[in-house]
Design an enzyme around this catalytic site. Structure first.
Site, short mmCIF file in Angstrom:
data_model
loop_
_atom_site.label_atom_id
_atom_site.label_comp_id
_atom_site.label_asym_id
_atom_site.label_seq_id
_atom_site.Cartn_x
_atom_site.Cartn_y
_atom_site.Cartn_z
N VAL A 14 0.86 -1.18 0.00
CA VAL A 14 0.00 0.00 0.00
C VAL A 14 0.89 1.23 0.00
O VAL A 14 1.90 1.27 0.71
CB VAL A 14 -0.91 0.02 1.25
CG1 VAL A 14 -1.69 1.33 1.32
CG2 VAL A 14 -1.87 -1.16 1.22
N ASP A 196 6.84 6.09 -0.46
CA ASP A 196 8.18 5.53 -0.68
C ASP A 196 8.81 4.98 0.59
O ASP A 196 10.03 4.89 0.71
CB ASP A 196 9.10 6.56 -1.34
CG ASP A 196 8.55 7.09 -2.66
OD1 ASP A 196 8.00 6.27 -3.42
OD2 ASP A 196 8.67 8.30 -2.91
N ARG A 197 7.97 4.66 1.55
CA ARG A 197 8.41 4.10 2.83
C ARG A 197 9.30 5.07 3.64
O ARG A 197 10.04 4.65 4.53
CB ARG A 197 9.16 2.77 2.63
CG ARG A 197 8.26 1.65 2.04
CD ARG A 197 7.07 1.40 2.94
NE ARG A 197 6.28 0.25 2.56
CZ ARG A 197 5.11 0.30 1.90
NH1 ARG A 197 4.62 1.48 1.53
NH2 ARG A 197 4.44 -0.79 1.64
N MET A 198 9.20 6.35 3.32
CA MET A 198 9.93 7.37 4.09
C MET A 198 9.00 7.93 5.17
O MET A 198 8.63 9.10 5.17
CB MET A 198 10.45 8.47 3.17
CG MET A 198 11.51 8.00 2.19
SD MET A 198 13.01 7.39 3.02
CE MET A 198 13.71 8.94 3.58
#
Length: 218
Positions: A14, A196-198
């Protein structure tokens, strides 16, 4: 023959794009911030927004986790109630440390509380106990939590026995084996999913001079 579906787990993901979290947005204290996020989850209609995953370890360092319900929140810590003879209580009495996670997936948020534990006092326990439905009170008396039983009939028999025992009792007393635990936080982290998983991870950490806020890399 039952047909099975091959779920492509590596492809399941997601993109977190609902929000962000900056230092300037945080409340002055960890418990005020946790209350804000709890209120937001409640107002959003999330199921059981006060559910938290409680993690403990035994004396050999073997971890266990389970979901419990938050029933108290203030500057002292977060509170849940349980059977003092349960496995979780044995762990807590042995190690005196626990962590809990609030998994608000629908809002792409989590909150983590880590710290030492203490038993809740009898007055506070009784106040919460008296707010519980009668059926929950009877269940707390009847269930030998975490013990192996021979079958469902054993639990049903125990429940009926307690129902008969308190049939003429208007106010059921608190069981001697039941009460609250409070996690007194040393760290409380607020996690907001980002693209972006940041992700944003802001943590209240208790030091010698009081609480400090620090950003943690995702």
């Amino acid at each position: 023959m039952t047909e099975t579906t091959n779920i492509a787990l590596p492809a399941m993901r997601v993109s977190y794009e609902q929000g962000s979290l900056s230092e300037s947005e945080l409340a002055a204290t960890w418990h005020e911030q946790l209350q804000l996020w709890l209120d937001a989850a409640t107002n959003a209609g999330l199921p059981e927004p006060n559910a938290m995953v409680l993690a403990t370890t035994d004396t050999k360092g073997r971890p266990s986790s389970r979901t419990v319900l938050l029933k108290g929140l203030d500057a002292r810590g977060v509170v849940f109630f349980t059977n003092y003879t349960s496995n979780k209580s044995h762990d807590l009495m042995a190690t005196r440390f626990a962590s809990s996670t609030f998994p608000w997936f629908a809002m792409q948020r989590q909150a983590h509380v880590r710290g030492v534990v203490e038993k809740v006092g009898p007055v506070e326990t009784a106040e919460y106990w008296n707010s519980r439905p009668r059926g929950s009170q009877i269940g707390a008396w009847a269930s030998p939590q975490s013990r192996v039983v021979s079958g469902r009939s054993t639990l049903d028999s125990a429940l009926h026995k307690i129902e008969r025992q308190f049939a003429d009792t208007e106010k059921i007393p608190v069981p001697p084996h039941w009460g609250g635990w409070r996690i007194r936080p040393e760290e409380v982290e607020f996690w907001q999913g980002r693209r972006d998983r940041m992700h944003d991870r802001l943590r209240f950490r208790l030091g010698r001079d009081g609480w400090n806020v620090e950003r943690v890399a995702p």
